[in-house]
Design an enzyme around this catalytic site. Structure first.
Site, PDB file in Angstrom:
ATOM      1  N   ARG A  50     -45.212  34.527  27.771  1.00 27.63           N
ATOM      2  CA  ARG A  50     -43.808  34.764  28.185  1.00 27.63           C
ATOM      3  C   ARG A  50     -42.814  34.421  27.522  1.00 27.63           C
ATOM      4  O   ARG A  50     -42.954  33.340  26.679  1.00 27.63           O
ATOM      5  CB  ARG A  50     -43.711  34.166  29.800  1.00 27.63           C
ATOM      6  CG  ARG A  50     -44.936  34.653  30.707  1.00 27.63           C
ATOM      7  CD  ARG A  50     -44.962  33.869  32.085  1.00 27.63           C
ATOM      8  NE  ARG A  50     -45.697  34.059  32.972  1.00 27.63           N
ATOM      9  CZ  ARG A  50     -46.326  33.404  34.171  1.00 27.63           C
ATOM     10  NH1 ARG A  50     -45.390  32.243  33.956  1.00 27.63           N
ATOM     11  NH2 ARG A  50     -46.869  33.642  34.975  1.00 27.63           N
ATOM     12  N   ASP A  52     -38.460  33.482  27.388  1.00 24.47           N
ATOM     13  CA  ASP A  52     -37.318  33.651  28.203  1.00 24.47           C
ATOM     14  C   ASP A  52     -36.201  34.492  27.953  1.00 24.47           C
ATOM     15  O   ASP A  52     -36.182  35.207  26.869  1.00 24.47           O
ATOM     16  CB  ASP A  52     -36.885  31.975  27.823  1.00 24.47           C
ATOM     17  CG  ASP A  52     -37.892  30.853  28.135  1.00 24.47           C
ATOM     18  OD1 ASP A  52     -38.703  31.019  29.132  1.00 24.47           O
ATOM     19  OD2 ASP A  52     -37.877  29.864  27.544  1.00 24.47           O
ATOM     20  N   TYR A 110     -44.423  32.045  15.899  1.00 21.63           N
ATOM     21  CA  TYR A 110     -42.994  32.370  16.233  1.00 21.63           C
ATOM     22  C   TYR A 110     -42.130  32.374  14.979  1.00 21.63           C
ATOM     23  O   TYR A 110     -42.515  31.298  14.306  1.00 21.63           O
ATOM     24  CB  TYR A 110     -42.557  31.519  17.442  1.00 21.63           C
ATOM     25  CG  TYR A 110     -42.944  31.537  18.768  1.00 21.63           C
ATOM     26  CD1 TYR A 110     -42.128  32.297  19.723  1.00 21.63           C
ATOM     27  CD2 TYR A 110     -44.310  31.188  18.962  1.00 21.63           C
ATOM     28  CE1 TYR A 110     -42.559  32.725  20.979  1.00 21.63           C
ATOM     29  CE2 TYR A 110     -44.653  31.482  20.568  1.00 21.63           C
ATOM     30  CZ  TYR A 110     -43.925  32.201  21.536  1.00 21.63           C
ATOM     31  OH  TYR A 110     -44.235  32.326  22.566  1.00 21.63           O
ATOM     32  N   ARG A 197     -38.025  25.815  20.559  1.00 22.35           N
ATOM     33  CA  ARG A 197     -36.588  25.563  20.562  1.00 22.35           C
ATOM     34  C   ARG A 197     -36.213  23.942  20.534  1.00 22.35           C
ATOM     35  O   ARG A 197     -35.127  23.471  19.945  1.00 22.35           O
ATOM     36  CB  ARG A 197     -35.861  26.153  21.752  1.00 22.35           C
ATOM     37  CG  ARG A 197     -35.746  27.624  21.702  1.00 22.35           C
ATOM     38  CD  ARG A 197     -35.568  28.361  23.081  1.00 22.35           C
ATOM     39  NE  ARG A 197     -34.334  27.831  23.656  1.00 22.35           N
ATOM     40  CZ  ARG A 197     -33.820  27.823  24.803  1.00 22.35           C
ATOM     41  NH1 ARG A 197     -34.513  28.603  25.748  1.00 22.35           N
ATOM     42  NH2 ARG A 197     -32.851  27.520  25.302  1.00 22.35           N
TER      43      ARG A 197
END
Length: 265
Positions: A50, A52, A110, A197
């Site tokens: 998932r 965000d 990522y 993050r």
């Protein structure tokens, strides 16, 4: 019954994350709506990971079960005809019935993009995080090496994280600068909620001189989220690759990230 795997790309700016919501403004909602229009029956998907609100994907992978057979290329062109311009099916494959987009993925990659300039750039808004003070990418690159290997990543774990364990393995971590753009790459077996993050926020503290290089290692050891830097913006986060065992015969991730963003010829 046939199980189909799809590879997706999307620009996350117009979506409120991946997971389906009652308001319908998510990537999953738009994809399942397109699938229903294409197949003339309701179809649901399971994703590899998932994302965000505001987060992008160069490669998201999903699987779905369908009760009929169609030419595999139709799952690309046919579904794309019903998707907004900000989402696209890039490839489709028939997979074994036991294949699972999430549980069979053994590695995820990522990238995080920071526009590092005193003045914000409209061109990069929504496509990158922005930090106005100069960042030393060499210090950030030294600090990020502490993350490689198996660690307890509690210091970078959101309070809303539902993962059973904070222990994850990081296979690759590096920092690259191209002009005013800094690109952070993190590749591991799995990631905690907001983990990337939160790591980026702490790297910015190091790159700006607020903390020393060794602080990253200290944060891992202390395992206290309250001691690390605040969570950085979602705008520059990209899910860029999902890796599966070879026997599933899925397309290997081929996108050169820097090239995909126009940072390399």
């Amino acid at each position: 019954m046939f199980r189909i795997a799809l590879g997706l790309q999307y620009d996350g700016r117009m979506f409120q994350g991946w997971q389906s919501q009652t308001h319908g403004q998510t990537v999953q909602d738009r994809l399942e709506t397109a699938l229903q229009k294409f197949a003339n029956i309701p179809l649901s998907v399971q994703c590899a990971g998932r994302t965000d609100t505001g987060v992008h994907a160069l490669e998201q992978v999903v699987h779905l079960d369908v009760p009929f057979e169609r030419e595999i290329h139709a799952w690309v062109r046919g579904v794309n005809a019903f998707l907004p311009d900000t989402v696209a099916v890039r490839w489709a494959r028939v997979v074994a019935p036991e294949f699972h987009a999430r549980f069979d993925a053994y590695r995820r990659t990522y990238h995080y993009v920071i526009y590092n300039h005193a003045i914000r750039s409209p061109i990069w808004m929504g496509r990158s995080g922005w930090y106005h003070k100069h960042l030393d990418e060499q210090l950030m690159g030294q600090a990020i090496q502490a993350l490689i290997g198996e660690h307890d990543f509690s210091a970078f774990r959101s309070s809303e994280c539902q993962a059973k364990s904070p222990i994850k393995t990081m296979y690759e971590a590096d920092v690259t600068r191209v002009g005013d753009v800094i690109v952070i790459k993190l590749s591991g077996n799995a990631f905690l909620h907001h983990m990337v993050r939160n790591i980026v926020g702490s790297l910015i503290y190091i790159g700006s001189g607020r903390q020393p290089v060794g602080w990253m290692s200290d944060l891992l050891t202390m395992g206290n989220r309250q001691l690390a830097a605040p969570t950085f913006s979602p705008d520059g986060l990209y899910l860029s690759a999902i890796h599966y065992p070879e026997h599933y015969d899925l397309p290997a991730p081929k996108e050169d990230f820097l090239q995909a963003l126009g940072l390399k010829k």
